[in-house]
Scaffold this motif. Structure first.
Motif, PDB file in Angstrom:
ATOM      1  N   GLY A 140       0.791  -1.225   0.000  1.00 16.55           N
ATOM      2  CA  GLY A 140       0.000   0.000   0.000  1.00 16.55           C
ATOM      3  C   GLY A 140       0.822   1.272   0.000  1.00 16.55           C
ATOM      4  O   GLY A 140       0.339   2.333   0.410  1.00 16.55           O
ATOM      5  N   VAL A 141       2.065   1.195  -0.460  1.00 15.26           N
ATOM      6  CA  VAL A 141       2.910   2.396  -0.507  1.00 15.26           C
ATOM      7  C   VAL A 141       2.455   3.262  -1.688  1.00 15.26           C
ATOM      8  O   VAL A 141       2.369   2.783  -2.822  1.00 15.26           O
ATOM      9  N   ALA A 142       2.159   4.521  -1.402  1.00 16.72           N
ATOM     10  CA  ALA A 142       1.804   5.462  -2.482  1.00 16.72           C
ATOM     11  C   ALA A 142       3.074   5.789  -3.240  1.00 16.72           C
ATOM     12  O   ALA A 142       4.020   6.348  -2.679  1.00 16.72           O
ATOM     13  N   VAL A 143       3.105   5.417  -4.500  1.00 18.42           N
ATOM     14  CA  VAL A 143       4.340   5.595  -5.262  1.00 18.42           C
ATOM     15  C   VAL A 143       4.013   6.082  -6.661  1.00 18.42           C
ATOM     16  O   VAL A 143       3.072   5.605  -7.291  1.00 18.42           O
ATOM     17  N   GLN A 144       4.776   7.056  -7.108  1.00 19.68           N
ATOM     18  CA  GLN A 144       4.656   7.507  -8.493  1.00 19.68           C
ATOM     19  C   GLN A 144       5.640   6.688  -9.317  1.00 19.68           C
ATOM     20  O   GLN A 144       6.839   6.685  -9.035  1.00 19.68           O
ATOM     21  N   ILE A 145       5.127   5.983 -10.315  1.00 21.66           N
ATOM     22  CA  ILE A 145       5.991   5.139 -11.128  1.00 21.66           C
ATOM     23  C   ILE A 145       6.393   5.898 -12.388  1.00 21.66           C
ATOM     24  O   ILE A 145       5.546   6.407 -13.123  1.00 21.66           O
ATOM     25  N   ILE A 146       7.696   5.996 -12.588  1.00 23.70           N
ATOM     26  CA  ILE A 146       8.223   6.658 -13.777  1.00 23.70           C
ATOM     27  C   ILE A 146       8.762   5.570 -14.699  1.00 23.70           C
ATOM     28  O   ILE A 146       9.746   4.895 -14.375  1.00 23.70           O
ATOM     29  N   GLU A 147       8.062   5.378 -15.814  1.00 23.35           N
ATOM     30  CA  GLU A 147       8.468   4.353 -16.786  1.00 23.35           C
ATOM     31  C   GLU A 147       9.697   4.868 -17.533  1.00 23.35           C
ATOM     32  O   GLU A 147       9.680   5.956 -18.110  1.00 23.35           O
ATOM     33  N   VAL A 148      10.745   4.063 -17.506  1.00 18.89           N
ATOM     34  CA  VAL A 148      12.035   4.470 -18.061  1.00 18.89           C
ATOM     35  C   VAL A 148      12.244   3.812 -19.418  1.00 18.89           C
ATOM     36  O   VAL A 148      11.994   2.613 -19.573  1.00 18.89           O
ATOM     37  N   SER A 149      12.703   4.575 -20.371  1.00 19.63           N
ATOM     38  CA  SER A 149      13.161   3.997 -21.635  1.00 19.63           C
ATOM     39  C   SER A 149      14.616   3.587 -21.413  1.00 19.63           C
ATOM     40  O   SER A 149      15.453   4.422 -21.061  1.00 19.63           O
ATOM     41  N   LEU A 150      14.897   2.311 -21.602  1.00 19.52           N
ATOM     42  CA  LEU A 150      16.258   1.837 -21.331  1.00 19.52           C
ATOM     43  C   LEU A 150      17.271   2.415 -22.319  1.00 19.52           C
ATOM     44  O   LEU A 150      18.461   2.399 -22.065  1.00 19.52           O
ATOM     45  N   LYS A 151      16.771   2.953 -23.444  1.00 19.23           N
ATOM     46  CA  LYS A 151      17.677   3.571 -24.426  1.00 19.23           C
ATOM     47  C   LYS A 151      17.939   5.030 -24.103  1.00 19.23           C
ATOM     48  O   LYS A 151      18.870   5.625 -24.621  1.00 19.23           O
TER      49      LYS A 151
END
Length: 197
Positions: free
Chosen positions: A26-37
């Protein structure tokens, strides 16, 4: 508490398991999707290793997926994923992260390892699959009647192994393991953490 930031890549098994534990806890977390390139400068400023996941929370940076999972579970573990500190949890994860991951890489990217045919690397990985199959002999999850940290930490890697040759895996002699992976992949928790951003 300021919102936690998780630098992630949706299909990375390490990032996947970190997201599973954070959501479960239940941790409120903003997920930042990373481009591996094109890795974001903010992530590289936090973590020089340049790989996901990276969690930035409460002024600290946690760079290892298992450490992120343990941090989350230390905050809230309603279903006892830690199994009251049972050492088997970390022992199984260690075997997954070392020997099995080694064989998985060679099986998945066999063209990079021409010393042996793909089937050789698959057979090496199957040693671990058979151990998991045996663990599931009398229960639906690896170490308990319910999901634990071991299941959450290992399933992304078994999923990756299964996806190298789905037809082979579907016909392989691991019925309990196949049911286990399906059970987890179809769970609301897994579906939620795999939703496209």
């Amino acid at each position: 508490m300021s919102e936690a930031l998780l630098y992630s890549f949706r299909r990375c098994p390490y990032a996947m398991r970190a997201r599973l534990a954070l959501r479960y806890s239940g941790v409120a977390v903003q997920i930042i999707e990373v481009s591996l390139k094109a890795k974001p400068a903010e992530m590289l400023a936090l973590s020089h290793k340049g790989t996901v996941p990276v969690l930035s929370v409460e002024g600290r940076v946690i760079e290892e997926s298992l450490e992120i999972m343990q941090w989350a579970l230390a905050r809230y573990d309603p279903d006892d994923w830690l199994l009251q500190g049972n050492p088997a949890v970390l022992e199984w994860i260690a075997e997954n992260d070392s020997a099995f991951k080694h064989h998985l890489n060679r099986y998945k990217y066999a063209e990079r390892y021409p010393q042996q045919p793909m089937e050789h690397y698959r057979a090496e990985g199957e040693v671990f699959l058979q151990k998991l199959e045996d663990l599931l002999a009398d229960r639906e999850y690896l170490l308990a009647a319910h999901m634990s940290l071991a299941d959450a930490a290992i399933v992304p890697f078994v999923r990756q192994f299964a996806h190298v040759d789905r037809e082979w895996f579907a016909g392989a002699p691991y019925p309990r393991l196949q049911a286990w992976i399906q059970r987890i992949l179809e769970s609301p928790l897994f579906i939620a953490v795999m939703a496209k951003p």
